[in-house]
Motif scaffolding. Structure first.
Motif, short mmCIF file in Angstrom:
data_model
loop_
_atom_site.label_atom_id
_atom_site.label_comp_id
_atom_site.label_asym_id
_atom_site.label_seq_id
_atom_site.Cartn_x
_atom_site.Cartn_y
_atom_site.Cartn_z
N UNK A 1 -7.94 -11.91 -11.52
CA UNK A 1 -7.67 -12.07 -10.10
C UNK A 1 -8.86 -12.64 -9.37
N UNK A 2 -10.04 -12.07 -9.63
CA UNK A 2 -11.26 -12.58 -8.99
C UNK A 2 -11.56 -14.01 -9.44
N UNK A 3 -11.27 -14.32 -10.71
CA UNK A 3 -11.49 -15.69 -11.19
C UNK A 3 -10.66 -16.68 -10.38
N UNK A 4 -9.39 -16.34 -10.11
CA UNK A 4 -8.53 -17.22 -9.31
C UNK A 4 -9.06 -17.34 -7.89
N UNK A 5 -9.52 -16.23 -7.33
CA UNK A 5 -10.02 -16.26 -5.95
C UNK A 5 -11.26 -17.13 -5.85
N UNK A 6 -12.21 -16.97 -6.78
CA UNK A 6 -13.42 -17.79 -6.76
C UNK A 6 -13.08 -19.27 -6.93
N UNK B 1 -4.72 -11.75 -0.86
CA UNK B 1 -3.36 -11.33 -0.51
C UNK B 1 -2.34 -11.98 -1.43
N UNK B 2 -2.45 -13.29 -1.61
CA UNK B 2 -1.48 -14.03 -2.42
C UNK B 2 -1.50 -13.56 -3.87
N UNK B 3 -2.70 -13.35 -4.42
CA UNK B 3 -2.81 -12.99 -5.83
C UNK B 3 -2.22 -11.61 -6.10
N UNK B 4 -2.55 -10.62 -5.26
CA UNK B 4 -2.06 -9.26 -5.55
C UNK B 4 -0.57 -9.13 -5.26
N UNK B 5 -0.09 -9.72 -4.16
CA UNK B 5 1.34 -9.62 -3.86
C UNK B 5 2.15 -10.44 -4.86
N UNK B 6 1.63 -11.60 -5.24
CA UNK B 6 2.29 -12.40 -6.27
C UNK B 6 2.39 -11.64 -7.59
N UNK C 1 1.00 -13.82 -13.15
CA UNK C 1 0.50 -12.70 -13.97
C UNK C 1 -0.26 -11.69 -13.13
N UNK C 2 -0.02 -10.41 -13.39
CA UNK C 2 -0.62 -9.34 -12.61
C UNK C 2 -2.13 -9.27 -12.83
N UNK C 3 -2.87 -9.14 -11.73
CA UNK C 3 -4.32 -8.96 -11.78
C UNK C 3 -4.69 -7.80 -10.86
N UNK C 4 -5.58 -6.97 -11.30
CA UNK C 4 -5.91 -5.75 -10.57
C UNK C 4 -6.90 -5.95 -9.44
N UNK C 5 -6.43 -6.35 -8.28
CA UNK C 5 -7.29 -6.45 -7.10
C UNK C 5 -6.62 -5.71 -5.95
N UNK C 6 -7.36 -5.52 -4.88
CA UNK C 6 -6.84 -4.73 -3.76
C UNK C 6 -6.21 -5.62 -2.70
N UNK C 7 -5.28 -5.02 -1.95
CA UNK C 7 -4.68 -5.69 -0.80
C UNK C 7 -5.61 -5.49 0.38
#
Length: 399
Positions: free
Chosen positions: A200-205, A352-357, A364-370
């Motif tokens: 999840x963090x990889x996608x965000x970065x 927001x997009x990554x965790x709700x998606x 694919x599910x990634x463990x990050x916070x809303x």
């Protein structure tokens, strides 16, 4: 003017007392603690609104509203799940909202901070690499560091340094050559996140880097090239790292692994389906069947008990917050501060997009916070810091 400010606060107060009263009244014995919690939240929110509007009324007048509503929802749901966790979250909210206000009050002209590029570079690399070497694994990702007296996610602090570094590095963009160093730092940061299994963090970065490069260059070819490099990197990572292939496999066939690897995904989908449009009512759902419900999967709890319509309203708030943040970026007084606003805006939006998606099984599910809703002190501090910087940028633009 005073009446308009009160009118902005009244819906927040009504929402706060409505949520906590709903929790209190459905307990076997009326829960006075829930109402005390509502009162504390209203006092904190009123104080934040008073300080920002009284002394710094030239900047964005809506951002402080958004940073009030979202934590109210999060803390109310956390109180319904676990009152002790909700109390901890209130403490983090106090620290976060204080930091938000302090940044606006204390920080001098933000343009003074553009000259510390290599300090930001060092901070980025240190925090990105930290969990790789001394981290511990939680929920499949090696992204936590426990120092004994405190545990935290280094990548959350790394995001702050990362955005500041890219803003200071890209502010004087001239040629393709000036993109080499920041491009390497982006790839290194993403690489550490992949090694830590923090996808999840990889996608965000990755999206922060792409957005800031495009904002600095305004060239579509660099945008397309960035997406191309990202796509190639994603494909290579899929074939190199088994845990990425596992995540994709679970995403594609969640029902096949419903009793083990995808249990969390399936339980979240069941919960949201049972909630429907209007929800089962706060306190009337069965969130105990959802793993990691206080952080990663709090959105599923919200949908189950408050309904899809309520959850959609939350998404609207996030969208409006992103719109106001980008508006501040467009009005910024310098390229550096404009890039800061873009970076922090995309950081929050992508989270927001990554965790709700992931919760909806769209990706694919990634463990990050809303942001501002899930339980997590490090995340709340990071988001409040980011929004405080954006509030400061809006103040400078309006003055």
């Amino acid at each position: 003017m005073r009446d308009s400010k009160i009118r902005m606060l009244m819906p927040i107060f009504l929402l706060t007392f409505g949520l906590f009263f709903n929790i209190a009244i459905f307990q076997p014995v009326f829960d006075i603690g829930a109402m005390v919690m509502a009162g504390v939240m209203c006092v904190l929110i009123a104080y934040a609104h008073f300080v920002i509007n009284k002394f710094f009324g030239n900047g964005d007048k809506f951002l402080v509203t958004f940073v009030s509503v979202l934590p109210v929802i999060g803390i109310a749901v956390l109180y319904r799940l676990n009152p002790s966790i909700a109390i901890k979250q209130v403490l983090w909210f106090i620290i976060g909202i204080s930091a938000y206000i302090s940044l606006v009050i204390v920080l001098p002209d933000l343009k003074r901070f553009m000259k510390f590029k290599y300090l930001y570079l060092v901070g980025t690399v240190v925090f990105m690499a930290m969990a790789t070497f001394i981290g511990e694994t939680r929920y499949g990702a090696k992204n936590w560091v426990d120092l004994g007296f405190i545990s935290f996610q280094p990548s959350e602090f790394g995001k702050i340094f990362f955005v500041f570094y890219l803003a200071s590095s890209l502010k004087d963009f001239k040629t393709l050559k000036s993109l080499i160093e920041p491009g390497i730092i982006v790839l290194v940061s993403i690489g550490f996140m992949v090694l830590q299994r923090d996808l999840g963090s990889a996608m965000i970065f990755a999206f922060i880097g792409i957005a800031m490069i495009f904002a600095a260059t305004s060239k579509v070819k660099y945008l397309l090239a960035s997406f191309g490099i990202g796509a190639v990197g994603a494909v290579l990572s899929y074939f190199i790292f088994p845990h990425i292939r596992r995540r994709v496999m679970i995403w594609r066939n969640p029902w096949e692994y419903a009793q083990n690897e995808s249990y969390q995904i399936v339980q979240g989908l069941y919960a949201m389906a049972s909630g429907g449009l209007f929800g089962s009512g706060l306190g009337h759902g069965a969130p105990q069947y959802i793993p990691v419900r206080e952080s990663d999967y709090i959105f599923a709890v919200i949908v189950e008990e408050l309904g899809m319509i309520f959850a959609f309203l939350i998404l609207i708030i996030y969208f409006l917050m992103f719109y106001r943040n980008i508006r501040s970026a467009l009005k910024a007084t310098s390229t550096f501060t404009s890039l800061l606003a873009v970076g922090f805006s995309v950081m929050i939006a992508m989270q927001v997009i990554v965790i709700i998606g992931g919760v909806l099984n769209m990706i694919p599910l990634t463990g990050i916070t809303l942001p501002l809703i899930s339980y997590g002190g490090t995340s709340m501090l990071t988001v409040f810091f980011s929004l405080g910087i954006i509030q400061k940028i809006s103040e400078e633009a309006a003055s």
